[in-house]
Write a protein that holds these residues in place. Structure first.
Motif, mmCIF file in Angstrom:
data_model
loop_
_atom_site.group_PDB
_atom_site.id
_atom_site.type_symbol
_atom_site.label_atom_id
_atom_site.label_comp_id
_atom_site.label_asym_id
_atom_site.label_seq_id
_atom_site.Cartn_x
_atom_site.Cartn_y
_atom_site.Cartn_z
ATOM 1 N N SER A 78 39.134 42.664 28.098
ATOM 2 C CA SER A 78 39.398 41.274 28.013
ATOM 3 C C SER A 78 40.667 41.062 27.556
ATOM 4 N N SER A 105 43.100 38.163 25.223
ATOM 5 C CA SER A 105 43.087 37.195 24.174
ATOM 6 C C SER A 105 44.185 36.749 23.866
ATOM 7 N N SER A 139 47.232 31.495 34.251
ATOM 8 C CA SER A 139 46.462 31.542 35.695
ATOM 9 C C SER A 139 46.032 32.786 35.856
ATOM 10 N N LYS A 179 39.610 33.583 34.145
ATOM 11 C CA LYS A 179 38.435 32.700 34.208
ATOM 12 C C LYS A 179 38.647 31.229 33.568
ATOM 13 N N TYR A 180 39.180 31.245 32.562
ATOM 14 C CA TYR A 180 39.558 29.986 31.976
ATOM 15 C C TYR A 180 40.990 29.742 31.603
ATOM 16 N N LEU A 184 44.685 27.520 31.674
ATOM 17 C CA LEU A 184 45.235 26.553 30.860
ATOM 18 C C LEU A 184 46.698 26.024 31.719
ATOM 19 N N ASN A 206 39.227 36.206 27.126
ATOM 20 C CA ASN A 206 39.134 35.340 28.287
ATOM 21 C C ASN A 206 39.117 36.895 29.245
ATOM 22 N N THR A 230 40.889 37.600 36.555
ATOM 23 C CA THR A 230 39.971 37.285 37.811
ATOM 24 C C THR A 230 41.154 37.642 38.973
#
Length: 208
Positions: free
Chosen positions: A148, A150, A164, A167-168, A170, A185, A188
């Motif tokens: 993951s 973070s 960018s 998945k999430y 900003l 996060n 992807t």
């Protein structure tokens, strides 16, 4: 050789998972009981330093030895960081800085702040984590589906944060040190692209 690897005395689980290319062609410092980790990995440190209260003896199988009193202002890791910077190394990787006592772990994270303030680049790695503390700029993190991503504000706020390929995402956002909105996060795209304008940002890759 422009990079330095420091072994320190935290918990080092699953050392076989570490990427040996990290310390190949690097100047290796063993800080106190970090010497044991270097030994376990078959590494002869270029320099051993510390008060050796944790190791219990002064090592001999290394290029150079520096000994310090037990009562001192700096931790053994900070002594090693200062010495690496004094010798001109600008890329410093720390191994064995996580796990065990939380006060030691937090202190080790703060050492990344010290490195950044000196204009150098610091990273803490373990078998399961990679942690960098970053000044404003643009960064990329390669996708790894076993990990993951973070992002945490190390300073009170990080502004102009754009993320960018995740998945999430900003866009030109602000995160603060008072709420962990950047936890876990998922990348992807081939890379996560991260940029920000002010503050200091912790970028953490963690094994799932």
């Amino acid at each position: 050789m422009d990079n330095c690897v420091i072994f320190t005395g935290g918990v080092l689980d699953y050392p076989e998972r570490l990427d040996s290319s990290v310390w190949k062609n690097a100047f290796v410092i063993a800080a106190d009981s970090g010497y044991r980790y270097a030994q376990a990995l078959g590494i002869i440190p270029d320099l051993a330093m510390g008060d050796y209260d944790s190791l219990g003896y002064i090592p001999e199988n290394c290029g150079e030895v520096m000994t310090f009193p037990k009562e001192k202002d700096d931790s053994d890791l900070m002594l090693a960081i200062r010495e690496a910077l004094r010798r001109g190394y600008k890329d410093i990787t720390i191994i064995g800085a996580l796990g065990g006592r939380f006060d030691h772990t937090f202190s080790n994270l703060q050492s990344l702040g010290f490195i950044a303030k000196q204009g150098a680049s610091g990273k803490i790695i373990s078998a399961d984590e990679s942690i960098t503390l970053n000044a404003p700029g643009e960064y990329r993190v390669r996708r790894d589906d076993s990990r993951s991503l973070s992002l945490f504000a190390y300073t009170e706020a990080v502004t102009g944060l754009t993320v960018s390929g995740v998945k999430y995402p900003l866009e030109n956002s602000e995160i603060t040190s008072f709420f962990p909105i950047g936890l876990s996060n998922v990348i992807t795209d081939d890379y996560a692209c991260i940029s920000f304008k002010s503050g200091l940002l912790l970028i953490i890759s963690s094994r799932l």
